[in-house]
Design a protein around this motif. Structure first.
Motif, PDB file in Angstrom:
ATOM      1  N   LEU A 142     -14.900  16.022   1.192  1.00  0.00           N
ATOM      2  CA  LEU A 142     -15.343  14.742   1.712  1.00  0.00           C
ATOM      3  C   LEU A 142     -16.148  13.940   0.697  1.00  0.00           C
ATOM      4  N   ASN A 143     -16.497  14.522  -0.444  1.00  0.00           N
ATOM      5  CA  ASN A 143     -17.327  13.860  -1.432  1.00  0.00           C
ATOM      6  C   ASN A 143     -16.506  12.822  -2.192  1.00  0.00           C
ATOM      7  N   GLU A 144     -16.621  11.578  -1.775  1.00  0.00           N
ATOM      8  CA  GLU A 144     -15.839  10.509  -2.375  1.00  0.00           C
ATOM      9  C   GLU A 144     -16.299  10.189  -3.796  1.00  0.00           C
ATOM     10  N   SER A 145     -17.524  10.511  -4.150  1.00  0.00           N
ATOM     11  CA  SER A 145     -18.044  10.145  -5.463  1.00  0.00           C
ATOM     12  C   SER A 145     -17.404  10.949  -6.592  1.00  0.00           C
ATOM     13  N   THR A 146     -16.723  12.041  -6.286  1.00  0.00           N
ATOM     14  CA  THR A 146     -16.093  12.836  -7.340  1.00  0.00           C
ATOM     15  C   THR A 146     -14.669  12.379  -7.635  1.00  0.00           C
ATOM     16  N   VAL A 147     -14.164  11.387  -6.903  1.00  0.00           N
ATOM     17  CA  VAL A 147     -12.800  10.902  -7.085  1.00  0.00           C
ATOM     18  C   VAL A 147     -12.786   9.873  -8.209  1.00  0.00           C
ATOM     19  N   ASP A 148     -11.896  10.065  -9.174  1.00  0.00           N
ATOM     20  CA  ASP A 148     -11.785   9.159 -10.313  1.00  0.00           C
ATOM     21  C   ASP A 148     -10.705   8.119 -10.052  1.00  0.00           C
ATOM     22  N   ILE A 149     -11.100   6.977  -9.471  1.00  0.00           N
ATOM     23  CA  ILE A 149     -10.126   5.945  -9.142  1.00  0.00           C
ATOM     24  C   ILE A 149      -9.564   5.256 -10.383  1.00  0.00           C
ATOM     25  N   SER A 150     -10.196   5.453 -11.527  1.00  0.00           N
ATOM     26  CA  SER A 150      -9.664   4.842 -12.755  1.00  0.00           C
ATOM     27  C   SER A 150      -8.300   5.432 -13.128  1.00  0.00           C
TER      28      SER A 150
ATOM     29  N   THR B 110     -11.023   6.469  -0.547  1.00  0.00           N
ATOM     30  CA  THR B 110     -11.051   7.816  -1.117  1.00  0.00           C
ATOM     31  C   THR B 110     -11.537   8.870  -0.117  1.00  0.00           C
ATOM     32  N   GLN B 111     -11.233   8.675   1.145  1.00  0.00           N
ATOM     33  CA  GLN B 111     -11.623   9.672   2.133  1.00  0.00           C
ATOM     34  C   GLN B 111     -10.966  11.004   1.825  1.00  0.00           C
ATOM     35  N   ARG B 112     -11.692  12.072   2.124  1.00  0.00           N
ATOM     36  CA  ARG B 112     -11.216  13.452   1.950  1.00  0.00           C
ATOM     37  C   ARG B 112     -10.885  13.771   0.498  1.00  0.00           C
ATOM     38  N   GLY B 113     -11.424  12.983  -0.448  1.00  0.00           N
ATOM     39  CA  GLY B 113     -11.200  13.275  -1.857  1.00  0.00           C
ATOM     40  C   GLY B 113      -9.826  12.895  -2.359  1.00  0.00           C
ATOM     41  N   ILE B 114      -9.092  12.080  -1.617  1.00  0.00           N
ATOM     42  CA  ILE B 114      -7.753  11.642  -1.995  1.00  0.00           C
ATOM     43  C   ILE B 114      -7.786  10.140  -2.216  1.00  0.00           C
ATOM     44  N   ILE B 115      -7.091   9.655  -3.249  1.00  0.00           N
ATOM     45  CA  ILE B 115      -7.025   8.221  -3.499  1.00  0.00           C
ATOM     46  C   ILE B 115      -5.871   7.629  -2.689  1.00  0.00           C
TER      47      ILE B 115
END
Length: 136
Positions: free
Chosen positions: A26-34, A85-90
């Motif tokens: 659930l930690n959205e801050s670890t997702v790299d949207i770049s 980025t819910q659930r760690g998925i973009i």
């Protein structure tokens, strides 16, 4: 009694481990949207490996909840690009269009690929596609 204590302790440890794993998902801050930025080759008919039915999507900017760029054959500007980025998925969704109508597109990123669909009410279709990032 000792067996009951051991079993309940083991169950608690397993539960805490799953809970921590779930929190990490659930930690959205670890997702790299770049990872979305760049040029993507969109296979508009992935079930047919013999055709050349491709489009291009260029994602020029990503923000916390948004994306900008161009999509489809003639570089149609992306409108209303959104990222989640819910659930760690973009996940992303956008609107584009040309002289034939408006297109609503959504996709998600998984293991270096985009999996998406594009819906056109005016042309009466729903296209399912897979995107691969072009090396720049």
């Amino acid at each position: 009694m000792k067996i009951l204590f051991f079993a309940s302790t083991l169950a608690l440890c397993i539960l805490l481990n799953f809970t921590q794993t779930d929190e990490n998902l659930l930690n959205e801050s670890t997702v790299d949207i770049s990872l979305l930025k760049g040029t993507w080759k969109i296979d508009l008919s992935p079930e047919d490996t013999t055709d050349a039915n491709f489009a291009k999507m260029v994602i020029t900017e990503v923000g916390k909840n948004s994306l900008n760029g161009y999509f489809y054959r003639d570089g149609v500007k992306i409108r209303e690009g959104r990222i989640n980025t819910q659930r760690g998925i973009i996940y992303a969704a956008l609107v584009s269009g040309d002289n034939s109508g408006t297109y609503h597109t959504s996709f998600f990123y998984k293991e270096g690929l985009l999996y998406g669909s594009t819906h056109s009410i005016d042309k009466d279709f729903l296209a399912v596609w897979i995107g691969t990032k072009e090396i720049e």
